[in-house]
Design a protein around this motif. Structure first.
Motif, PDB file in Angstrom:
ATOM      1  N   UNK A  45       0.815  -1.218   0.000  1.00  0.00           N
ATOM      2  CA  UNK A  45       0.000   0.000   0.000  1.00  0.00           C
ATOM      3  C   UNK A  45       0.854   1.276   0.000  1.00  0.00           C
ATOM      4  N   UNK A  46       1.962   1.359   0.774  1.00  0.00           N
ATOM      5  CA  UNK A  46       2.753   2.596   0.730  1.00  0.00           C
ATOM      6  C   UNK A  46       3.209   2.970  -0.680  1.00  0.00           C
ATOM      7  N   UNK A  47       3.458   1.985  -1.557  1.00  0.00           N
ATOM      8  CA  UNK A  47       3.895   2.289  -2.921  1.00  0.00           C
ATOM      9  C   UNK A  47       2.781   2.973  -3.701  1.00  0.00           C
ATOM     10  N   UNK A  48       1.544   2.512  -3.504  1.00  0.00           N
ATOM     11  CA  UNK A  48       0.401   3.165  -4.166  1.00  0.00           C
ATOM     12  C   UNK A  48       0.204   4.568  -3.622  1.00  0.00           C
ATOM     13  N   UNK A  49       0.239   4.697  -2.291  1.00  0.00           N
ATOM     14  CA  UNK A  49       0.008   5.994  -1.646  1.00  0.00           C
ATOM     15  C   UNK A  49       1.051   7.007  -2.104  1.00  0.00           C
ATOM     16  N   UNK A  50       2.314   6.630  -2.128  1.00  0.00           N
ATOM     17  CA  UNK A  50       3.385   7.551  -2.496  1.00  0.00           C
ATOM     18  C   UNK A  50       3.274   7.973  -3.966  1.00  0.00           C
ATOM     19  N   UNK A  51       2.952   7.012  -4.828  1.00  0.00           N
ATOM     20  CA  UNK A  51       2.851   7.325  -6.256  1.00  0.00           C
ATOM     21  C   UNK A  51       1.718   8.315  -6.519  1.00  0.00           C
ATOM     22  N   UNK A  52       0.544   8.046  -5.958  1.00  0.00           N
ATOM     23  CA  UNK A  52      -0.606   8.935  -6.166  1.00  0.00           C
ATOM     24  C   UNK A  52      -0.348  10.300  -5.536  1.00  0.00           C
ATOM     25  N   UNK A  53       0.261  10.307  -4.341  1.00  0.00           N
ATOM     26  CA  UNK A  53       0.557  11.583  -3.672  1.00  0.00           C
ATOM     27  C   UNK A  53       1.491  12.438  -4.517  1.00  0.00           C
ATOM     28  N   UNK A  54       2.474  11.802  -5.141  1.00  0.00           N
ATOM     29  CA  UNK A  54       3.405  12.545  -6.014  1.00  0.00           C
ATOM     30  C   UNK A  54       2.661  13.224  -7.153  1.00  0.00           C
ATOM     31  N   UNK A  55       1.759  12.478  -7.791  1.00  0.00           N
ATOM     32  CA  UNK A  55       1.045  13.045  -8.928  1.00  0.00           C
ATOM     33  C   UNK A  55       0.012  14.091  -8.509  1.00  0.00           C
TER      34      UNK A  55
ATOM     35  N   UNK B   3      -3.917  11.052   8.382  1.00  0.00           N
ATOM     36  CA  UNK B   3      -4.815  10.000   7.932  1.00  0.00           C
ATOM     37  C   UNK B   3      -5.653  10.504   6.765  1.00  0.00           C
ATOM     38  N   UNK B   4      -6.104  11.749   6.850  1.00  0.00           N
ATOM     39  CA  UNK B   4      -6.922  12.319   5.787  1.00  0.00           C
ATOM     40  C   UNK B   4      -6.151  12.369   4.473  1.00  0.00           C
ATOM     41  N   UNK B   5      -4.857  12.706   4.569  1.00  0.00           N
ATOM     42  CA  UNK B   5      -4.031  12.760   3.361  1.00  0.00           C
ATOM     43  C   UNK B   5      -3.872  11.380   2.733  1.00  0.00           C
ATOM     44  N   UNK B   6      -3.660  10.359   3.573  1.00  0.00           N
ATOM     45  CA  UNK B   6      -3.561   8.992   3.068  1.00  0.00           C
ATOM     46  C   UNK B   6      -4.877   8.577   2.428  1.00  0.00           C
TER      47      UNK B   6
END
Length: 884
Positions: free
Chosen positions: A602-612, A627-630
């Protein structure tokens, strides 16, 4: 003559017909329900199972957990298709090859068949391929665009390169879908069940044959290795086993020079194998990887007693010139040694029923039955067959020395006389050498490493091995294991709830949130319930919000109310930033172990989407601080074409997380190293975050069943060793004779397993069961030697003359067996399946070492201990050459 043998010689024709009908009946019992399953529903047809997972019983906890987690996360096993093009500077990222990849992906999605009202084959929605996965790209600040990575084949070289660049920009795809060097692609085709993999792979190969590009296509993966092994093992049995028997036939002809006569042992082996395998299938048991090797284990044992009979008959016939008299004398000499060797061999294999591995239990039981059938056929069919041969077939038959006297010296007889003299005159030196061999063997045994890998069941030049090597050189790994993380407590305690709420309040960073955190600290120390505390805080913060006159202050208090209200629901553990940071650290630890190519979670998905979401800058490829950001990144991902991919990594309640671990090696020892690395990390850090872990997946399952098999085999061997020792003591009515009889067995096993450790051969499935074969074969020779030595001593009265006799006909029978059976199974070395090679090499090695231990070691031991073994001998014989 023994009544059983007597009856066999009286009505030999009827007996041979009975064995023929028995064999035909067993073949029909298997063939008819297999070829026409509906015609005879009360009979069991042939069922094949090559799934190592079934080495564990269905209710084994690790297997139950494995199946539960696969269902929870909607996971399937994969067939991996790799595409490489080393001659092209851009690898497969060219228009022609990517077009073929696109076509193959579409074709793979059609590989589905209706069977028994169920759709089986590839699961199209879960295929991991360029045309099925999303490219995640920035679409303006706070917005993300999801589009298929390759919605259509590229039209230009630039389009092809762009596909690679997009894929490498997504952590979950780089190293998994696209190779780390950016020149190859791997497709992951999920299948409904592992037994579909061979069919799917065959269809894919047919389609790939139509392509014209310069790309090389590889198909691999644990499911395809296991399924294809099942298809090839029957072809191998149909080729190698007859080839082995042909060589045994030729060797026996060189000894006995009568083709008609040596057909008898072949018939014995055939009856034993047909009987054992026929009963296995007819009783509803599945032909597993283990049971597929039953014929290979039964055949050498089936021929052993027959060779003893033929050897004695060959040597003695010139003296009697009468078949029946020769048989009577031969069977009188050999009856009890053959009975005892059969009992000990059956005990050795039957003891495998005590192991915790169902296929090993079946293997042991039916090999024991095959050995019993072989004994029964040997003591009845061989005499009957001899009696049916025409009298003229025995003209000029037999050992010339039997008539011409001891002065006759054939090369074999001369060699054995030399062995007898050496074992008598150099007994102490021989024992010293054997002890030294034990020391070396002990060193080798200490170096044994337990390891297996179904892909390595194939030779290096097999297409599956080539594919495995090629893809694991380029990708993060084609072997998948899954690591789950769950909270250590099912329900939140007061402390956990308070900690969670304080974390959320601290993340707000406002004066109002600080005030709420202080109030939380003052009211959690009493006896108030969890609900009472939340209600108190909610009322207090709501009142403060309602009294606020400034809009900013109202918003700050409203954020506090929302944070307090959020803890009313069960905690979504893996939306918390601190938990995702922990997972991120664990992933880094896995990578640092050196055994893991990469992991996806899950951290890989979260980091990728957050970057974009934040403009595509690499610095923003991180876990949000709240938590809201995640939650925002996860909601955004759910708008992609494959939102279900998220729930293959975490359950919908966010309380169980699944890390996909890719290994470049499917070796059990490497998987075990990863397991130990995670255990060490969790022991050090797991309690801090309140998490526990567990494993599932095919690569992990293999380590579990092999560990059980090794422990079970050791227990089984020790038990059968003790049983055989007791039988030896009872048979010889002497503890000392019993212990001496076990010496060749002990030497053989020590030497075999010592050599395994020294040469670096993995202790795998075939090696594990060879201890039982060692027990059965090594003790065979010792029983024959010691039984006949004790009997002969009553005639000669001293050990020197007894030894001279023992290195005549008895030693010839043993040596003939060693040569015939030891060399007879070397054709298995030509097999493309490594387990068959292993069996061929080690059966031969066992027989040779057992023969050496018996013909050299036993006489040396008896020479040194003759005063204790033959107390009625007036004076022990000095250590000087024996007269043969």
């Amino acid at each position: 003559m023994n009544p059983i043998v007597e009856n066999a010689t009286k009505k030999p024709g009827a007996l041979m017909w009975a064995y023929g009908l028995f064999s035909l009946f067993m073949i029909a019992l298997v063939a008819l329900p297999t070829l026409a399953p509906g015609a005879m529903p009360f009979l069991n047809g042939l069922k094949i199972d090559t799934d190592p997972e079934n080495m564990l019983s269905p209710d084994e906890p690790v297997r139950v957990y494995h199946n539960d987690m696969k269902a929870n996360f909607g996971l399937n096993d994969f067939v991996v298709v790799g595409v490489v093009e080393p001659e092209n500077p851009e690898g497969v990222f060219n228009v022609e090859t990517l077009t073929e990849i696109y076509e193959l992906t579409k074709f793979a999605g059609t590989l589905r068949w209706e069977e028994d009202g169920e759709t089986r084959g590839v699961v199209p929605a879960d295929i991991i391929a360029p045309s099925n996965v999303d490219s995640i790209e920035q679409a303006g600040l706070g917005s993300v665009s999801f589009s298929y990575l390759m919605s259509a084949p590229p039209e230009t070289a630039e389009d092809a390169i762009a596909i690679r660049e997009k894929a490498q920009n997504i952590p979950t795809l780089n190293g998994t879908l696209v190779s780390e060097d950016g020149k190859a692609i791997a497709l992951y085709l999920p299948i409904t069940s592992k037994d579909m993999s061979y069919r799917v792979a065959s269809e894919l190969r047919t389609k790939i044959a139509e392509f014209d590009s310069a790309a090389t296509w590889h198909i691999t993966g644990l499911p395809i290795a296991q399924d294809q092994f099942g298809k090839e093992m029957f072809k191998q049995m149909a080729i190698s086993a007859p080839a082995a028997m042909l060589l045994i036939f030729i060797l026996m002809w060189l000894f006995f020079r009568k083709v008609q006569l040596i057909i008898a042992p072949m018939l014995v082996a055939m009856v034993a194998v047909i009987g054992a395998m026929g009963l296995l299938v007819a009783t509803g048991n599945t032909v597993h990887i283990m049971s597929s090797m039953i014929p290979i284990f039964v055949m050498p044992i089936a021929v052993l007693d027959a060779v003893h009979i033929l050897s004695d008959f060959f040597d003695l016939y010139p003296q009697f010139k009468d078949r029946k008299k020769t048989l009577r004398h031969t069977m009188k000499e050999l009856w009890w040694p053959m009975v005892i060797t059969t009992v000990t061999t059956c005990a050795g294999f039957a003891s495998l029923a005590l192991t915790p591995i169902p296929p090993v239990q079946i293997f042991g039981i039916f090999v024991a039955l095959g050995v019993f059938f072989a004994w029964l056929a040997t003591v009845t069919m061989v005499p009957a067959y001899i009696m049916l041969m025409p009298e003229k077939a025995f003209e000029n038959f037999g050992m010339k020395g039997a008539v011409e006297g001891p002065q006759y010296k054939s090369p074999l007889s001369a060699f054995l006389r030399m062995i007898g003299r050496v074992s008598f005159t150099h007994a102490r030196l021989i024992i010293i050498l054997f002890v030294a061999g034990f020391v070396v063997a002990g060193y080798g045994i200490s170096r044994i490493q337990i390891n297996d890998n179904p892909v390595k069941w194939f030779s290096l030049n097999h297409e599956i091995r080539k594919a495995d090597i090629a893809l694991n050189e380029r990708f993060a790994g084609t072997y998948m294991a899954y690591l789950t993380l769950t909270p250590t407590v099912a329900e939140e305690t007061m402390d956990i709830m308070a900690t969670r709420l304080k974390t959320q309040l601290d993340a707000l960073g406002t004066e109002q949130a600080d005030a709420a955190a202080q109030r939380l600290g003052t009211i959690t120390g009493g006896d108030a319930s969890r609900e009472a505390i939340i209600t108190d805080l909610t009322d207090w913060a709501s009142a403060a919000r309602d009294a606020a006159e400034d809009d900013d202050i109202w918003v700050a208090w409203d954020d506090v109310v929302v944070a307090i209200d959020s803890v009313r629901l069960p905690e979504e553990v893996f939306k918390r930033p601190d938990m995702l940071h922990f997972v991120e650290g664990l992933q880094a630890h896995l990578l640092a172990s050196g055994y893991v190519g990469k992991s996806n979670a899950v951290p890989d998905i979260v980091k990728t989407v957050h970057r974009e979401l934040l403009g595509g800058e690499e610095a923003e490829c991180r876990i949000p601080e709240s938590v809201a950001g995640v939650a925002q990144t996860l909601v955004t991902f759910e708008n992609s074409h494959r939102p279900g991919d998220l729930y293959k990594m975490v359950t919908p309640d966010y309380r169980t997380l699944n890390i996909w671990v890719q290994l470049k090696s499917g070796d059990n020892k490497d998987m075990n190293e990863v397991v130990h690395a995670v255990a060490a990390y969790m022991d050090e850090h797991g309690e801090e975050v309140g998490l526990t872990h567990d494993w599932f997946g095919l690569t992990y399952i293999n380590t579990v069943w092999q560990a059980k098999m090794v422990a079970g085999m050791l227990k089984s061997f020790l038990g059968s060793f003790i049983i055989v020792l007791i039988i030896m003591v009872v048979m010889f009515r002497s503890l000392l004779w019993g212990l001496i009889s076990m010496a060749p067995l002990t030497v053989t096993i020590a030497m075999i397993y010592g050599a395994i450790g020294i040469i670096g051969k993995d202790y795998d499935m075939p090696i594990a069961v060879l201890s039982s074969l060692s027990l059965g074969l090594a003790i065979d020779y010792a029983i024959h030697f010691n039984a006949r030595a004790k009997e002969s001593f009553t005639r000669y009265g001293n050990w020197k003359d007894t030894l001279g006799y023992m290195f005549g006909e008895p030693a010839r029978a043993i040596l003939r067996n060693v040569i015939v059976i030891g060399a007879g199974f070397l054709p298995l070395l030509m097999a493309p399946l490594v387990p068959y090679k292993t069996v061929g090499v080690f059966i031969s090695a066992i027989l040779v070492l057992a023969g050496i231990g018996t013909l050299i070691g036993l006489p040396a031991i008896i020479t040194l201990l003759q005063r204790f073994l033959f107390p009625k001998q007036e004076k022990p014989e000095p250590l000087e050459p024996a007269q043969a």
